[in-house]
Enzyme design. Structure first.
Site, mmCIF file in Angstrom:
data_model
loop_
_atom_site.group_PDB
_atom_site.id
_atom_site.type_symbol
_atom_site.label_atom_id
_atom_site.label_comp_id
_atom_site.label_asym_id
_atom_site.label_seq_id
_atom_site.Cartn_x
_atom_site.Cartn_y
_atom_site.Cartn_z
ATOM 1 N N ASN A 187 -2.142 8.180 6.850
ATOM 2 C CA ASN A 187 -1.185 7.454 6.018
ATOM 3 C C ASN A 187 -1.165 8.145 4.661
ATOM 4 O OD1 ASN A 187 0.242 5.663 4.447
ATOM 5 N ND2 ASN A 187 -1.296 4.019 4.529
ATOM 6 N N LYS B 3 0.703 7.662 2.186
ATOM 7 C CA LYS B 3 1.118 6.785 1.072
ATOM 8 C C LYS B 3 2.148 7.520 0.195
ATOM 9 C CE LYS B 3 -3.195 4.382 1.570
ATOM 10 N NZ LYS B 3 -4.252 3.555 0.970
ATOM 11 N N HIS C 19 0.928 -3.040 6.127
ATOM 12 C CA HIS C 19 -0.178 -2.442 5.376
ATOM 13 C C HIS C 19 -0.528 -3.357 4.195
ATOM 14 C CE1 HIS C 19 -2.480 0.192 2.799
ATOM 15 N NE2 HIS C 19 -2.739 0.904 3.886
ATOM 16 N N GLU D 153 -1.155 -2.818 1.214
ATOM 17 C CA GLU D 153 -0.437 -2.535 -0.039
ATOM 18 C C GLU D 153 0.971 -3.136 -0.007
ATOM 19 O OE1 GLU D 153 -1.243 1.687 -0.038
ATOM 20 O OE2 GLU D 153 -3.357 1.195 -0.322
ATOM 21 N N GLU E 43 -8.022 -3.089 8.712
ATOM 22 C CA GLU E 43 -8.288 -2.456 7.421
ATOM 23 C C GLU E 43 -8.767 -3.503 6.426
ATOM 24 O OE1 GLU E 43 -6.044 1.472 6.948
ATOM 25 O OE2 GLU E 43 -4.642 -0.108 6.434
ATOM 26 N N GLY F 207 -9.284 2.727 -0.137
ATOM 27 C CA GLY F 207 -9.202 3.517 -1.361
ATOM 28 C C GLY F 207 -10.347 3.261 -2.333
ATOM 29 N N SER G 18 -11.390 3.917 3.690
ATOM 30 C CA SER G 18 -12.346 4.936 3.246
ATOM 31 C C SER G 18 -13.025 5.681 4.388
ATOM 32 C CB SER G 18 -13.385 4.325 2.292
ATOM 33 O OG SER G 18 -12.743 3.817 1.131
ATOM 34 N N GLY H 193 -6.280 7.178 4.869
ATOM 35 C CA GLY H 193 -5.449 7.342 3.680
ATOM 36 C C GLY H 193 -5.817 8.614 2.934
ATOM 37 N N GLY H 194 -6.631 8.479 1.904
ATOM 38 C CA GLY H 194 -6.974 9.605 1.031
ATOM 39 C C GLY H 194 -7.424 10.855 1.781
HETATM 40 P P1 PGA Z 1 -8.116 5.050 2.515
HETATM 41 O O1 PGA Z 1 -6.771 4.263 2.955
HETATM 42 O O2 PGA Z 1 -8.541 5.855 3.707
HETATM 43 O O3 PGA Z 1 -7.709 5.896 1.350
HETATM 44 O O4 PGA Z 1 -9.119 4.002 2.167
HETATM 45 C C1 PGA Z 1 -6.630 3.727 4.226
HETATM 46 C C2 PGA Z 1 -5.297 3.048 4.353
HETATM 47 O O5 PGA Z 1 -4.840 2.441 3.385
HETATM 48 O O6 PGA Z 1 -4.641 3.094 5.421
#
Ligand code: PGA
Length: 260
Positions: free
Chosen positions: A10, A12, A97, A99, A169, A175, A214, A235-236
């Site tokens: 993802n 983002k 998600h 967010e 999640e 994050g 994470s 994500g990251g």
């Molecule tokens: P992250 O994000 O791996 O940066 O924690 C995961 C996500 O939001 O899908």
């Protein structure tokens, strides 16, 4: 039945034409080493069509991060619907998600509508669910997960999960660098599979449950080795080809041993 691993990135709101081209080029090359797993990338909407072209000769699937909750095209300024995502080469779309839920006010009913229109438009929804830190500390994790799942099950029907993915999640792990322990991840995943099983045991056994929050190259193997974890939503760590490919490699090794 062995559920295959899926590793999804993802991105983002990150990237540019040049950065995406370099990232995708690295992924296309590296994913050739991971034939036993499925890989998905979810770039920002404006880059989907270009990403589709980069991925043309690759098994990497393409997904969007969001879609409109409207079933038909029309006067919805700024929105993108399932048919459009399909048209530019998407097979998947993230739905709900955290967010989107927290920053853009998507409630369970909105997420359920998006799940339904995604499937009607030929996309595989990746339904994201998870509790906040306050909810976990209040011992409400299972209540929250069940509420989020039930909203979709009642709108879409349990059979819809034959063609959907669920991502657990925990919001407190997204994050933050704080990952759920393998025990916490396995417990939540087993609970989610149990909720599906109460509706249909066969579908519960086949639906893929991803862990997200994470995930990095150094914790992917232990998280993915949990019985009810079938991959990750990253994500990251999906923004750099070597890191994302190292996560894919962890799944590839486990996939080979799950099949053995
Ligand atoms: P992250 O994000 O791996 O940066 O924690 C995961 C996500 O939001 O899908």
């Amino acid at each position: 039945m062995a559920r295959g691993y899926l590793v999804a990135g993802n991105w983002k709101m990150n990237g540019s034409s040049a950065a995406n081209a370099a990232l995708l080029e690295g992924l296309v090359r590296g994913v050739a080493e991971c034939p036993a797993i499925d890989v998905l990338v979810c770039p920002p909407a404006v880059y989907l069509e270009a990403a589709h072209r980069h991925l043309a000769a690759s098994p990497i699937a393409l997904g969007a991060q969001n879609l409109s909750d409207q079933a038909k095209p029309g006067a919805f300024t700024g929105e993108v619907d399932a048919a459009m995502l399909n048209d530019v080469g998407c097979s998947h779309v993230l739905v709900g998600h955290s967010e989107r839920r927290t920053l853009y006010g998507e409630d369970d009913a909105c997420v359920a509508r998006k799940f339904v229109v995604a499937q009607s438009g030929g996309l595989i929804p990746v339904l994201c669910i998870g509790e906040t830190l306050a909810e976990r500390e209040a011992d409400a994790t299972e209540t929250v997960l069940k509420r989020q799942l039930d909203a979709v099950i009642s709108a879409a029907g349990i059979a819809a999960f034959l063609n959907a993915v669920i991502a657990y999640e925990p919001v407190w792990a997204i994050g933050t660098g704080r990952t759920a322990s393998t025990e916490q991840a396995q417990a939540a995943h087993a609970f989610i599979r149990g909720v599906i099983a109460k509706n249909d045991a066969k579908i519960a056994n086949s639906v893929r449950l991803l862990y997200g929050g994470s995930v990095k190259a150094d914790n992917a193997a232990s998280l993915f080795s949990c019985e009810d974890v079938d991959g990750g939503l990253i994500g990251g760590a999906s923004l750099k080809a070597p890191e994302f490919l190292a996560i894919c490699a962890s799944a590839q090794i486990l996939a080979a041993s799950r099949d053995a």
